[in-house]
Structure formats: C-alpha cells, structure tokens
Scaffold this active site. Structure first.
Site, short mmCIF file in Angstrom:
data_model
loop_
_atom_site.label_atom_id
_atom_site.label_comp_id
_atom_site.label_asym_id
_atom_site.label_seq_id
_atom_site.Cartn_x
_atom_site.Cartn_y
_atom_site.Cartn_z
N THR A 1 14.92 19.21 46.00
CA THR A 1 15.37 19.38 47.32
C THR A 1 16.59 20.23 47.63
OG1 THR A 1 16.76 17.59 47.65
CG2 THR A 1 14.64 16.83 47.43
N CYS A 2 16.80 20.28 48.96
CA CYS A 2 18.41 21.23 49.27
C CYS A 2 19.39 20.48 48.68
CB CYS A 2 18.30 21.46 50.71
SG CYS A 2 18.58 19.86 51.75
N ASN A 3 19.29 19.32 48.45
CA ASN A 3 20.46 18.39 47.91
C ASN A 3 20.51 18.06 46.59
OD1 ASN A 3 22.38 18.56 50.21
ND2 ASN A 3 21.42 16.96 51.28
N ARG A 4 19.42 18.10 45.80
CA ARG A 4 19.48 17.61 44.51
C ARG A 4 18.12 18.34 43.83
NH1 ARG A 4 19.85 12.37 44.55
NH2 ARG A 4 20.42 12.30 46.71
N GLU B 1 18.14 8.53 55.31
CA GLU B 1 17.53 9.63 55.96
C GLU B 1 16.10 9.43 55.45
OE1 GLU B 1 16.09 12.37 54.54
OE2 GLU B 1 17.25 12.70 52.50
N ALA C 1 10.40 28.94 59.93
CA ALA C 1 9.51 28.18 60.70
C ALA C 1 8.72 27.08 60.03
CB ALA C 1 8.13 29.11 61.40
N ARG D 1 9.22 23.12 57.97
CA ARG D 1 9.27 21.74 58.19
C ARG D 1 10.94 21.54 58.62
NH1 ARG D 1 8.29 17.11 53.86
NH2 ARG D 1 5.93 17.91 54.33
#
Length: 441
Positions: free
Chosen positions: A49-52, A114, A199, A201
C-alpha cells in the site's frame, strides 16, 4: 514451520524509503515468482500500500526465512543494506499473527480505523490465491484477518467517522488554507482553483471529500481521458473539466490547489517544471502517491507549498487521542481472534499422530475383515459383505472419535505433547517414519 512477516510501514520508514519498495502492478507476478523460488518459503503473500510493504510467509526456519526475504527486499529496492535495514521490522509466530490482525482492523494505520486497509488485505489474500502461493496455514490466517477486520468495524465504534488518506489530504488543504489566513482551523475550499491528477480509487475518494468540503468545480487530469470522464460522471454535482495529463503545465499555471494520485513510478512534477511555468502567487501541492508524484525539490521553489503522505500526520494527530480510546474497544476482539487462530495452529501438531493412528487401525481393520470374509465362504453375498465392511469402519470411527476430539481440543502445548506421547506409546506408533513415507500419486 513458522509464520513470519517482514516489512516496513509509515511507522518505521519515511516515504522516500517506502516508495522504493512500492510494487507496481506489472511487477507483482515477478515478485511472487521470485519469493516462491526461495527454498525457505513454504507459503507467501504480499501486502503493498502507500504506507506499507509487508511480506507474510510460512517459513521452514525463522532466522533463515527472514534473511531470505530481507535479501529479496534489498534486491528489489536497490537500496544498500545500511540504508534499508534500520527501517525493516519482522515478527514471528504470535507477534506475526497479532500484527496482521491489527493491520486488517486498521489499528496499525496512519489513520486509526481507516477502512481502505481492509480492502487491501482482501487483495493480499486474492493475490496469494491467484499466484498459488498460499497453503492451508497462511490462507487460514489471512482469511481470518479479513474476518477480524470486518468484526472490529461492525462490533466497535472504531470505524465510525474514521478518515482516510484521501480525506486527510483534503483536510490538510483546509488546514493550510486556514493557517495562511492566520487561523488554526479548517476553511472551506469554495474559492480555491482545484485540480486532481489521476483517476484511480484514491482520486475517487478525493472527489468525494472535496465535494463534501464545498468544492463545486475542479479540473481532472488523467493519462486517458475516458477514465477521467467515467470518474467525472459519478459526481454530477461538481463541475469537472476533464483533461489529458499532457495539459499538466497549463493546469498548474491556473490552479491554487493540486492533488496528485497517479501510479507513475517517477515524479511528474518537479522544481524544473514549476520554475518554467507562469503560476499563481501561491500554489499548494498535496501528493498522496507512493512512489511520490511530486519531487522533493518542489519545496525549494518560491511560492510552492508541497506536501506528501508523511505530512498528513499533522491532520491525523488532531483527532488521534479520541480515536486511541476507540481503539481500546478493538484490542479485546483482536486478542480473542489471535487466540482462536493459535489454538487451531497448535492443534495441527496432533495431525501426524492422528493420521498414523488412523492408518494403523485401518490396516488392522482390513486384515481382520479379510480373514472373516474368507471364512464365510462363497455363500456370503456381496450385499452382506458391504454390511460387514461398513460395520468394521463404524467401529474404527467410534474408537477414534474420543481420542481425536481430545487431541484437537484447545489445551496447552505441554499438555498436548503429553497426550500425543501417551497415544504414540500405547499404540506403538512410529510417527516420524510415517511422515517420511512417499505419498502415493
């Protein structure tokens, strides 16, 4: 066998390190193939993901398995050991189980509770299944982690009012606008000239939150115009001007607030580009892409205020204390789910003994049945033979039921080992030999 997780997250690594381990869609299959080639790894899946970036695995030896996965991460990132290693974490067995449950529940997220992380854990399960890298252990663990995430959100208040990365980005824009006017409060975005680049998610979520915060018009840029127009159609109450990303320079010159969230592997905005264009006196850039869409050198340009995902902490910390209290509601559920999984895991220790016992009794049953049938002579009908065989199987199953149930029941590891030892001695079972026998194909 040992369950292990190796990785990094927003808690252990800055975005400039995390982006080196962001796995783009086109490299997912290759990454799975490389991990499956590692001798120490029996089962594996990837959470990116963007954080892990986390590698969940079932390994033969924890130390050797972790080192092998670390080598994979070093090779993939291209970073030196002394740069990457300080940011990596690893957990084994109980701690690994607890970690994936907490991740799925949103307790390890930048924004507590989240919801997007649950979808990402579901994707991890699907990827592992699609690439045939999950076996019974990891499939059970990750599937239960998804169930745990759902349970936490349905049985506690943690998910109520939780913000996401996208909503935090919009709130950061409001906060910075307020601070620019000398107020430590969120301001409406009605007067801002807003643009969203990408464009996907995350951009869809951005548009949802921009709409709720008073934004009634914006420019949407994307590599393909059709995808931008499809996304625009979902927001009829916002006046959206869809443009190709080729118009980025023009868009930057006209905007006061730009959000970026593309899948680009290299920055699409840097200092050189910003210096060349004729801009508004102040341009705010908020980048939620990983790898970053905006180069770090953008901050050095006069009139540019540039933020990345790590800057969202300023917004998150404003309501984190209240959410920490809500997180306590979830901790008990997570402990319960961990206990359920670990009891199941421990019960697997009994499987070889149970199989060996069943095999031994089945051999006796067949031998004695054959003796009995041979004495019955030719007058014994096929139907009668089936009845006698069913009777013999029923007796064996009845004999096995109680000891098998007891061996599989929750108990301490020492108690289970004692029970297994008793069974193996009483029935003279050679479990180790039965494990080494080749399987019949």
């Amino acid at each position: 066998m040992h369950i292990a997780v190796v990785g990094l997250s927003h808690r252990t690594a800055p975005v400039e390190v995390r982006e080196k381990l962001s796995i783009p869609e086109e490299l997912v299959e290759k990454s799975f193939n490389n991990l499956k080639k590692i001798d120490q790894i029996l089962e594996v899946s990837i959470l990116s993901t963007c954080n892990r970036l986390e590698i969940y695995s079932l390994v033969k030896d924890p130390q050797l398995g972790i080192e092998a996965i670390k080598s994979f991460l070093l090779q993939f990132s291209g970073l030196d050991d002394e740069i990457l290693s300080p940011h990596l974490f690893n957990y084994v067995q109980e701690k690994a189980v607890s970690h994936v449950m907490r991740v799925s529940a949103g307790l390890d997220s930048l924004v507590l509770g989240e919801g997007q992380i649950l979808s990402q854990v579901k994707k991890m399960v699907r990827l592992g299944q699609d690439h045939h890298s999950l076996g019974p252990i990891l499939n059970r663990l990750l599937t239960q982690a998804v169930s745990t995430g759902k349970r936490v959100r349905s049985e506690t208040n943690l998910g109520t009012g939780a913000v996401s990365i996208s909503s935090a980005a919009v709130e950061l824009a409001q906060l910075k606008l307020g601070q620019a006017h000398g107020r430590d409060q969120l301001m409406t975005l009605e007067t801002e000239k807003v643009a969203v680049v990408g464009a996907g998610r995350m951009s869809r979520l951005l548009l949802q939150h921009l709409q709720s915060k008073g934004c009634c018009s914006l420019t949407l840029l994307n590599r393909t115009k059709k995808r931008a127009e499809d996304l625009s159609a979902a927001f009829p109450d916002i006046q959206i001007d869809c443009q190709l990303i080729d118009e980025l320079d023009s868009c930057l010159s006209l905007s006061t607030l730009v959000f970026t969230s593309t899948a680009a592997n290299e920055p699409i905005i840097d200092a050189e580009k910003l210096i060349k264009i004729d801009r508004k006196p102040l341009l705010r850039l908020i980048d939620i892409g990983v790898p970053r869409n905006i180069s770090s050198d953008a901050k050095s340009v006069s009139g540019i205020e540039s933020h990345d995902v790590d800057d969202l902490q300023e917004v998150v910390s404003r309501n984190q204390e209240a959410r920490q209290k809500l997180a306590l509601e979830a901790e008990g559920l997570i402990e319960e789910e961990c206990r359920v999984f670990l009891e199941w895991w421990d019960s697997l220790a009994a499987v070889p003994t149970i199989n060996c016992l069943r095999s031994g009794l089945e051999s006796i049953r067949k031998e004695e049945l054959q003796k009995a049938l041979s004495r019955m002579g030719p007058d014994f009908s096929a139907r009668e033979r089936k009845v006698v065989e069913a009777l013999s199987k029923g007796i064996i199953n009845k004999i096995l039921h109680t000891p098998v149930t007891k061996l599989r029941a929750p108990q301490s590891r020492n108690d289970r080992r004692d029970s297994l030892d008793v069974i193996e001695k009483l029935f003279n079972l050679d479990v180790s030999s039965s494990l080494n026998k080749p399987k019949n194909n």
